[in-house]
Design a protein around this motif. Sequence first.
Motif, PDB file in Angstrom:
ATOM      1  N   CYS A  72       1.017  -1.195  -0.136  1.00 29.63           N
ATOM      2  CA  CYS A  72       0.063  -0.057   0.093  1.00 29.63           C
ATOM      3  C   CYS A  72       0.763   1.203  -0.006  1.00 29.63           C
ATOM      4  O   CYS A  72       0.564   2.421  -0.843  1.00 29.63           O
ATOM      5  CB  CYS A  72      -0.936   0.131   1.190  1.00 29.63           C
ATOM      6  SG  CYS A  72      -2.053  -1.365   1.128  1.00 29.63           S
ATOM      7  N   ALA A  89      -5.148  -1.386  -1.448  1.00 32.59           N
ATOM      8  CA  ALA A  89      -5.936  -1.654  -0.364  1.00 32.59           C
ATOM      9  C   ALA A  89      -7.376  -2.162  -0.571  1.00 32.59           C
ATOM     10  O   ALA A  89      -7.727  -3.200   0.019  1.00 32.59           O
ATOM     11  CB  ALA A  89      -6.005  -0.395   0.702  1.00 32.59           C
ATOM     12  N   ALA A 127      -4.526  -0.721   5.894  1.00 36.64           N
ATOM     13  CA  ALA A 127      -4.904  -0.233   4.774  1.00 36.64           C
ATOM     14  C   ALA A 127      -5.251   1.231   4.754  1.00 36.64           C
ATOM     15  O   ALA A 127      -4.905   2.048   4.090  1.00 36.64           O
ATOM     16  CB  ALA A 127      -5.817  -1.119   4.154  1.00 36.64           C
TER      17      ALA A 127
END
Length: 148
Positions: A72, A89, A127
Amino acid sequence: MSDRSDRSDRSDQGRPTSVLAQPLRPPSAGRLAACLGLFVLGAVVGVAGALVQPAWFPGGLLLALAGEAGLCLGAGLALRSRAGAASAAGGWVIVVLLLTASRPEGDFLFAAGAGSYLFLLGGIAVAVICATLAPVRQPNARAVRLGK
């Protein structure tokens, strides 16, 4: 009077304000392809993490979450936007949530244990944190105060 109206339409350096406030453009085909590729890569990391996290309890869980965080953050930095981090994510979250559903045959991938819940909730938290930390679009001028 004309001097006063002229000053209100210009920034501190004398440039028109339209140079500083740029409208949003639709994403290019390459950017859309990159976001789609990052979505698929997020899905692959989600499946790999789901398989690794129960193998070695503390180490596998940390390895799975570190892999997602690296993906991410790297996606956000590669695309220089939150869209990259959010794409990766999003792929991770969707695949992991689909893997939590049990099948009619009784098969399931996640056991009802602390490690599985830490993987699910910790992964969602990672995330969100990575998508928040990703760089955002900034004005092109050097002397722009973003707080005003």
